[in-house]
Scaffold this motif. Sequence first.
Motif, PDB file in Angstrom:
ATOM      1  N   VAL A   1       0.867  -1.186   0.000  1.00 20.13           N
ATOM      2  CA  VAL A   1       0.000   0.000   0.000  1.00 20.13           C
ATOM      3  C   VAL A   1       0.897   1.228   0.000  1.00 20.13           C
ATOM      4  O   VAL A   1       1.828   1.319   0.807  1.00 20.13           O
ATOM      5  N   PHE A   2       0.610   2.160  -0.919  1.00 24.16           N
ATOM      6  CA  PHE A   2       1.454   3.351  -1.016  1.00 24.16           C
ATOM      7  C   PHE A   2       0.959   4.419  -0.046  1.00 24.16           C
ATOM      8  O   PHE A   2      -0.086   5.026  -0.249  1.00 24.16           O
ATOM      9  N   GLU A   3       1.712   4.592   1.016  1.00 22.75           N
ATOM     10  CA  GLU A   3       1.439   5.645   1.991  1.00 22.75           C
ATOM     11  C   GLU A   3       2.778   6.236   2.407  1.00 22.75           C
ATOM     12  O   GLU A   3       3.780   6.002   1.745  1.00 22.75           O
ATOM     13  N   LEU A   4       2.809   7.030   3.482  1.00 21.29           N
ATOM     14  CA  LEU A   4       4.029   7.781   3.798  1.00 21.29           C
ATOM     15  C   LEU A   4       5.236   6.887   4.074  1.00 21.29           C
ATOM     16  O   LEU A   4       6.352   7.177   3.633  1.00 21.29           O
ATOM     17  N   PHE A   5       5.023   5.785   4.805  1.00 21.61           N
ATOM     18  CA  PHE A   5       6.153   4.907   5.102  1.00 21.61           C
ATOM     19  C   PHE A   5       6.703   4.276   3.826  1.00 21.61           C
ATOM     20  O   PHE A   5       7.917   4.176   3.630  1.00 21.61           O
TER      21      PHE A   5
END
Length: 215
Positions: free
Chosen positions: A164-168
């Motif tokens: 999943v593309f998120e901040l991390f």
Amino acid sequence: MSAIIENFPQLVEAFLGTLSLLVLSGLGALAIGIVIAGMRISPAPPLRAFATVYTELLRNTPLTLVLFFCATLLPYLQFFPGYYPLAVLGLTLYTSPFVAEALRSGINGVAVGQAEAARSIGLTFGQTLRIVILPQALRMVVPPLINVLIALTKNTSVAGAFFVFELFAAARRLANARGDAVITILLGVAAFYLLITVPLGLIAGRVEKKVAVLR
């Protein structure tokens, strides 16, 4: 600083990914948490038993295992709507027991006489809970609920390990591409997290003061 400026659109996209995970999982956890909290105080023993097992099982299981179950075992069972929905599902399930426990503490804070008065005028258990108890309990537990949301914001970083593309995930990708600017990238990503958690903390503080005055 150039690493942040050059990749700013990508960081904004990751920030929106984190924000959407927070909103969707938070709403789902709130809905399930209300149901579980109601079941915990239900007069029906099977409902209380189910809610107790649900709460103890999920809140004592590491989030990584919950997301691993959603991202790996559910597709194996022929249920695969995509990694993002599965991440929302995992975060929702993991957060809902904490919401339920916060709500239950608020319900316990409502005077017993109010429930007895509601039942004496003919309201059912569900009506008493929905009309009399929950509105008061929700007002009392807004600060702890916001703390749960702040924890959920930080927990969304685990979803980055499950495609999943998120901040991390963005931080990891940028750090791999720009090894000379790892510290700058991490500080930039931390600043994006603070854009969510700091306002939530301020809201919790204000609501806590308001509730204290009302008491």
